[in-house]
Design a protein around this motif. Structure first.
Motif, PDB file in Angstrom:
ATOM      1  N   ILE A 221       0.397   6.474  11.008  1.00  0.00           N
ATOM      2  CA  ILE A 221       0.072   5.011  11.746  1.00  0.00           C
ATOM      3  C   ILE A 221      -1.041   4.252  11.124  1.00  0.00           C
ATOM      4  CG2 ILE A 221      -0.832   4.122  13.988  1.00  0.00           C
ATOM      5  CD1 ILE A 221       0.602   6.534  15.321  1.00  0.00           C
ATOM      6  N   THR A 222      -2.082   4.931  10.748  1.00  0.00           N
ATOM      7  CA  THR A 222      -2.988   4.160  10.092  1.00  0.00           C
ATOM      8  C   THR A 222      -2.649   3.724   8.718  1.00  0.00           C
ATOM      9  OG1 THR A 222      -4.750   5.680  11.348  1.00  0.00           O
ATOM     10  CG2 THR A 222      -5.357   4.226   9.311  1.00  0.00           C
ATOM     11  N   MET A 223      -2.069   4.286   8.128  1.00  0.00           N
ATOM     12  CA  MET A 223      -1.529   3.951   6.716  1.00  0.00           C
ATOM     13  C   MET A 223      -0.533   2.767   6.894  1.00  0.00           C
ATOM     14  SD  MET A 223      -1.060   7.542   4.357  1.00  0.00           S
ATOM     15  CE  MET A 223       0.347   7.462   4.698  1.00  0.00           C
ATOM     16  N   GLN A 224       0.616   2.779   7.732  1.00  0.00           N
ATOM     17  CA  GLN A 224       1.482   1.997   8.095  1.00  0.00           C
ATOM     18  C   GLN A 224       0.830   0.702   8.520  1.00  0.00           C
ATOM     19  OE1 GLN A 224       4.729   2.530   7.079  1.00  0.00           O
ATOM     20  NE2 GLN A 224       4.661   4.625   6.769  1.00  0.00           N
ATOM     21  N   GLU A 225      -0.135   0.807   9.183  1.00  0.00           N
ATOM     22  CA  GLU A 225      -0.745  -0.511   9.862  1.00  0.00           C
ATOM     23  C   GLU A 225      -1.179  -1.153   8.598  1.00  0.00           C
ATOM     24  OE1 GLU A 225      -3.119   1.223  12.822  1.00  0.00           O
ATOM     25  OE2 GLU A 225      -1.597   0.866  14.511  1.00  0.00           O
ATOM     26  N   LYS A 226      -1.844  -0.538   7.795  1.00  0.00           N
ATOM     27  CA  LYS A 226      -2.563  -1.294   6.544  1.00  0.00           C
ATOM     28  C   LYS A 226      -1.581  -2.071   5.674  1.00  0.00           C
ATOM     29  CE  LYS A 226      -6.729   1.777   6.173  1.00  0.00           C
ATOM     30  NZ  LYS A 226      -7.336   2.730   5.640  1.00  0.00           N
ATOM     31  N   ASP A 227      -0.586  -1.133   5.548  1.00  0.00           N
ATOM     32  CA  ASP A 227       0.613  -1.852   4.754  1.00  0.00           C
ATOM     33  C   ASP A 227       1.152  -2.923   5.332  1.00  0.00           C
ATOM     34  OD1 ASP A 227       0.317   0.276   2.729  1.00  0.00           O
ATOM     35  OD2 ASP A 227       2.202   1.416   3.432  1.00  0.00           O
ATOM     36  N   ILE A 228       1.307  -2.948   6.525  1.00  0.00           N
ATOM     37  CA  ILE A 228       1.951  -4.128   7.415  1.00  0.00           C
ATOM     38  C   ILE A 228       0.911  -5.625   7.280  1.00  0.00           C
ATOM     39  CG2 ILE A 228       2.488  -5.381   9.635  1.00  0.00           C
ATOM     40  CD1 ILE A 228       3.430  -2.587  10.340  1.00  0.00           C
ATOM     41  N   VAL A 229      -0.415  -4.993   7.277  1.00  0.00           N
ATOM     42  CA  VAL A 229      -1.230  -6.285   6.984  1.00  0.00           C
ATOM     43  C   VAL A 229      -1.039  -6.873   5.427  1.00  0.00           C
ATOM     44  CG1 VAL A 229      -3.946  -6.982   6.758  1.00  0.00           C
ATOM     45  CG2 VAL A 229      -3.182  -5.494   8.762  1.00  0.00           C
ATOM     46  N   SER A 230      -0.910  -5.941   4.460  1.00  0.00           N
ATOM     47  CA  SER A 230      -0.661  -6.292   3.259  1.00  0.00           C
ATOM     48  C   SER A 230       0.461  -6.934   3.019  1.00  0.00           C
ATOM     49  CB  SER A 230      -0.768  -5.306   2.293  1.00  0.00           C
ATOM     50  OG  SER A 230      -1.802  -4.393   2.194  1.00  0.00           O
ATOM     51  N   LEU A 231       1.695  -6.678   3.749  1.00  0.00           N
ATOM     52  CA  LEU A 231       2.807  -7.188   3.732  1.00  0.00           C
ATOM     53  C   LEU A 231       2.940  -8.720   4.461  1.00  0.00           C
ATOM     54  CD1 LEU A 231       5.110  -4.191   4.454  1.00  0.00           C
ATOM     55  CD2 LEU A 231       5.153  -5.734   2.094  1.00  0.00           C
ATOM     56  N   GLN A 232       2.256  -9.017   5.463  1.00  0.00           N
ATOM     57  CA  GLN A 232       1.926 -10.224   6.178  1.00  0.00           C
ATOM     58  C   GLN A 232       1.128 -11.022   5.481  1.00  0.00           C
ATOM     59  OE1 GLN A 232       3.587 -10.854   8.646  1.00  0.00           O
ATOM     60  NE2 GLN A 232       3.534  -9.394  10.311  1.00  0.00           N
ATOM     61  N   SER A 233       0.186 -10.588   4.763  1.00  0.00           N
ATOM     62  CA  SER A 233      -0.506 -11.553   3.753  1.00  0.00           C
ATOM     63  C   SER A 233       0.225 -12.067   2.696  1.00  0.00           C
ATOM     64  CB  SER A 233      -1.833 -10.655   3.204  1.00  0.00           C
ATOM     65  OG  SER A 233      -2.549 -11.378   2.373  1.00  0.00           O
ATOM     66  N   TRP A 234       1.126 -11.085   2.013  1.00  0.00           N
ATOM     67  CA  TRP A 234       1.912 -11.559   1.024  1.00  0.00           C
ATOM     68  C   TRP A 234       2.899 -12.839   1.637  1.00  0.00           C
ATOM     69  CZ3 TRP A 234       7.148 -12.525   0.264  1.00  0.00           C
ATOM     70  CH2 TRP A 234       7.521 -12.920  -0.963  1.00  0.00           C
ATOM     71  N   LEU A 235       3.350 -12.534   2.825  1.00  0.00           N
ATOM     72  CA  LEU A 235       4.477 -13.749   3.403  1.00  0.00           C
ATOM     73  C   LEU A 235       3.593 -14.969   3.616  1.00  0.00           C
ATOM     74  CD1 LEU A 235       6.146 -11.752   6.305  1.00  0.00           C
ATOM     75  CD2 LEU A 235       7.004 -12.620   4.135  1.00  0.00           C
ATOM     76  N   LYS A 236       2.259 -14.859   3.856  1.00  0.00           N
ATOM     77  CA  LYS A 236       1.456 -15.935   4.154  1.00  0.00           C
ATOM     78  C   LYS A 236       1.130 -16.636   2.800  1.00  0.00           C
ATOM     79  CE  LYS A 236      -0.664 -14.634   8.627  1.00  0.00           C
ATOM     80  NZ  LYS A 236      -1.825 -13.912   9.085  1.00  0.00           N
ATOM     81  N   ARG A 237       0.615 -15.833   1.759  1.00  0.00           N
ATOM     82  CA  ARG A 237       0.374 -16.604   0.498  1.00  0.00           C
ATOM     83  C   ARG A 237       1.367 -17.223  -0.233  1.00  0.00           C
ATOM     84  NH1 ARG A 237      -1.492 -11.137  -0.551  1.00  0.00           N
ATOM     85  NH2 ARG A 237       0.075 -10.866  -1.852  1.00  0.00           N
TER      86      ARG A 237
END
Length: 181
Positions: A159-175
């Protein structure tokens, strides 16, 4: 007998999309489709009622790309009336059981993963976000229901790892000028 049910399922799923798109090849053949795990199903073995069976298999014609955005307009509620138990146990795979409390979360994840972006990179990012969200949902079930302490610990770490990955993926979308999901 099983291939008849799979064919019926394919027709029920594809019909709303096919009705909205113009065919770019012979709609009487499905030989160009890649069904991977559909076993020995022969798509050219069943003639259309209005057409006799061709004497030899027709050469595979490339299928047009599926517009997944149109699939979102499908009336999935009508699929609930399908006789899933008659489809070789597929209906049972879609329901949670004590041994598999993850079935419904997994089905929801796969449905949400049908999201398509403007190009391949965005599509991959959006599908991975839904994949990770599905993994989180299943891991939360494991934390709550798994009997084995080690399995529960692994699920919590996931859960912790997947949540971190989602933050990174969302950041990519925004960038890249895309809206987060």
């Amino acid at each position: 007998m099983m291939h008849r049910y799979l064919t019926l399922a394919a027709i029920l799923i594809a019909a709303p999309v096919a009705a909205q798109t113009s065919p770019q090849n012979d709609p009487g053949t499905m030989s160009g489709m890649n069904h991977g795990g559909m076993g020995g199903m022969k798509h050219d073995a069943m003639p259309k009622p209005s057409m006799p069976m061709p004497p030899a298999p027709m050469p595979a014609a490339p299928m047009p790309a599926m517009d997944h955005a149109k699939m979102q307009s499908m009336d999935h509620a009508k699929m609930e009336t399908m006789d899933h138990p008659m489809m070789g146990g597929m209906g049972e795979m879609m329901k949670n059981t004590p041994a598999n409390p993850y079935a419904e979360a997994g089905m929801a994840m796969h449905h949400k993963m049908m999201v398509v972006g403007a190009e391949a990179s965005e599509t991959w990012v959006r599908q991975m976000i839904e994949h990770h969200r599905g993994a989180i949902a299943m891991s939360k079930i494991a934390v709550a229901q798994a009997n084995d302490k080690e399995a529960r610990t692994m699920a919590q770490k996931d859960i912790t790892m997947q949540e971190k990955d989602i933050v990174s993926l969302q950041s990519w979308l925004k960038r890249h000028g895309h809206t987060a999901q």
